[in-house]
Design a protein around this motif. Structure first.
Motif, PDB file in Angstrom:
ATOM      1  N   PRO A 274       0.810  -1.220   0.000  1.00 25.68           N
ATOM      2  CA  PRO A 274       0.000   0.000   0.000  1.00 25.68           C
ATOM      3  C   PRO A 274       0.843   1.269   0.000  1.00 25.68           C
ATOM      4  CG  PRO A 274       0.103  -0.911   2.209  1.00 25.68           C
ATOM      5  CD  PRO A 274       0.824  -1.877   1.306  1.00 25.68           C
ATOM      6  N   ILE A 275       0.197   2.359  -0.311  1.00 25.07           N
ATOM      7  CA  ILE A 275       0.763   3.694  -0.160  1.00 25.07           C
ATOM      8  C   ILE A 275       0.363   4.171   1.231  1.00 25.07           C
ATOM      9  CG2 ILE A 275       0.661   6.093  -0.952  1.00 25.07           C
ATOM     10  CD1 ILE A 275      -0.037   4.954  -3.755  1.00 25.07           C
TER      11      ILE A 275
ATOM     12  N   PHE B  80       5.378   4.028  11.957  1.00 28.35           N
ATOM     13  CA  PHE B  80       4.155   3.218  12.083  1.00 28.35           C
ATOM     14  C   PHE B  80       3.711   2.712  10.716  1.00 28.35           C
ATOM     15  CE2 PHE B  80      -0.469   2.844  12.020  1.00 28.35           C
ATOM     16  CZ  PHE B  80      -0.676   1.976  13.081  1.00 28.35           C
ATOM     17  N   LEU B  81       3.691   3.602   9.739  1.00 28.22           N
ATOM     18  CA  LEU B  81       3.260   3.210   8.393  1.00 28.22           C
ATOM     19  C   LEU B  81       4.295   2.308   7.713  1.00 28.22           C
ATOM     20  CD1 LEU B  81       1.693   6.591   7.267  1.00 28.22           C
ATOM     21  CD2 LEU B  81       0.470   4.454   7.740  1.00 28.22           C
ATOM     22  N   GLU B  82       5.572   2.572   7.913  1.00 24.52           N
ATOM     23  CA  GLU B  82       6.615   1.728   7.328  1.00 24.52           C
ATOM     24  C   GLU B  82       6.518   0.297   7.848  1.00 24.52           C
ATOM     25  OE1 GLU B  82      10.661   3.459   7.131  1.00 24.52           O
ATOM     26  OE2 GLU B  82       9.626   5.349   7.586  1.00 24.52           O
TER      27      GLU B  82
ATOM     28  N   MET C 109       5.334   3.617  -0.593  1.00 20.41           N
ATOM     29  CA  MET C 109       5.489   5.062  -0.752  1.00 20.41           C
ATOM     30  C   MET C 109       4.843   5.735   0.451  1.00 20.41           C
ATOM     31  SD  MET C 109       3.823   7.429  -3.721  1.00 20.41           S
ATOM     32  CE  MET C 109       5.193   7.963  -4.679  1.00 20.41           C
ATOM     33  N   LEU C 110       5.387   6.889   0.830  1.00 16.75           N
ATOM     34  CA  LEU C 110       4.841   7.659   1.937  1.00 16.75           C
ATOM     35  C   LEU C 110       4.433   9.033   1.443  1.00 16.75           C
ATOM     36  CD1 LEU C 110       4.336   7.969   5.017  1.00 16.75           C
ATOM     37  CD2 LEU C 110       6.672   8.843   5.185  1.00 16.75           C
TER      38      LEU C 110
ATOM     39  N   LEU D 159      12.612   4.726   0.369  1.00 18.27           N
ATOM     40  CA  LEU D 159      11.164   4.847   0.369  1.00 18.27           C
ATOM     41  C   LEU D 159      10.784   6.187  -0.287  1.00 18.27           C
ATOM     42  CD1 LEU D 159       8.386   3.736   1.342  1.00 18.27           C
ATOM     43  CD2 LEU D 159       8.734   5.097   3.424  1.00 18.27           C
ATOM     44  N   PRO D 160      10.117   6.166  -1.433  1.00 16.97           N
ATOM     45  CA  PRO D 160       9.678   7.437  -2.009  1.00 16.97           C
ATOM     46  C   PRO D 160       8.773   8.167  -1.025  1.00 16.97           C
ATOM     47  CG  PRO D 160       9.386   5.621  -3.564  1.00 16.97           C
ATOM     48  CD  PRO D 160       9.722   5.014  -2.223  1.00 16.97           C
TER      49      PRO D 160
END
Length: 101
Positions: free
Chosen positions: A5-6, A60-62, A68-69, A91-92
């Motif tokens: 996911p993004i 947290f998201l990583e 991508m972030l 990570l873009p």
């Protein structure tokens, strides 16, 4: 990573407009959204605090194996984008200020 996911975060729920735009342009992508409503507003915090929050949100998201972030928060984009890119150079990572300008 193609199916990953993004990741998108904001200091509240305003970033949902960014998610809406992403969904319109990238309808086949999965998106994970983090709205940091527990610590709003970011604008009244010190730059170091905002940077710390952004690093925590990104981590947290990583952990969800994002590909991508997107920083959907103007304040965090202005104060933490370079730090997040340094922390995870592979990570873009995009902010919302330059695309909006």
């Amino acid at each position: 990573m193609k199916d990953a996911p993004i990741g998108v975060f904001d200091s509240g729920v305003g970033g949902l407009t960014v998610v809406k735009s992403l969904r319109a342009r990238l309808p086949n992508e999965q998106i994970v959204y983090l709205g940091d409503t527990a610590r709003i507003p970011y604008g009244t915090r010190s730059p170091l605090t905002i940077e710390r929050y952004a690093v925590q949100n990104a981590a947290f998201l990583e952990a969800m194996n994002i590909k991508m972030l997107v920083i959907a928060c103007n304040t965090a984009s202005a104060l933490a984008l370079s730090r997040l890119r340094t922390n995870a150079p592979m990570l873009p990572t995009l902010g919302v200020i330059q695309p909006g300008a």
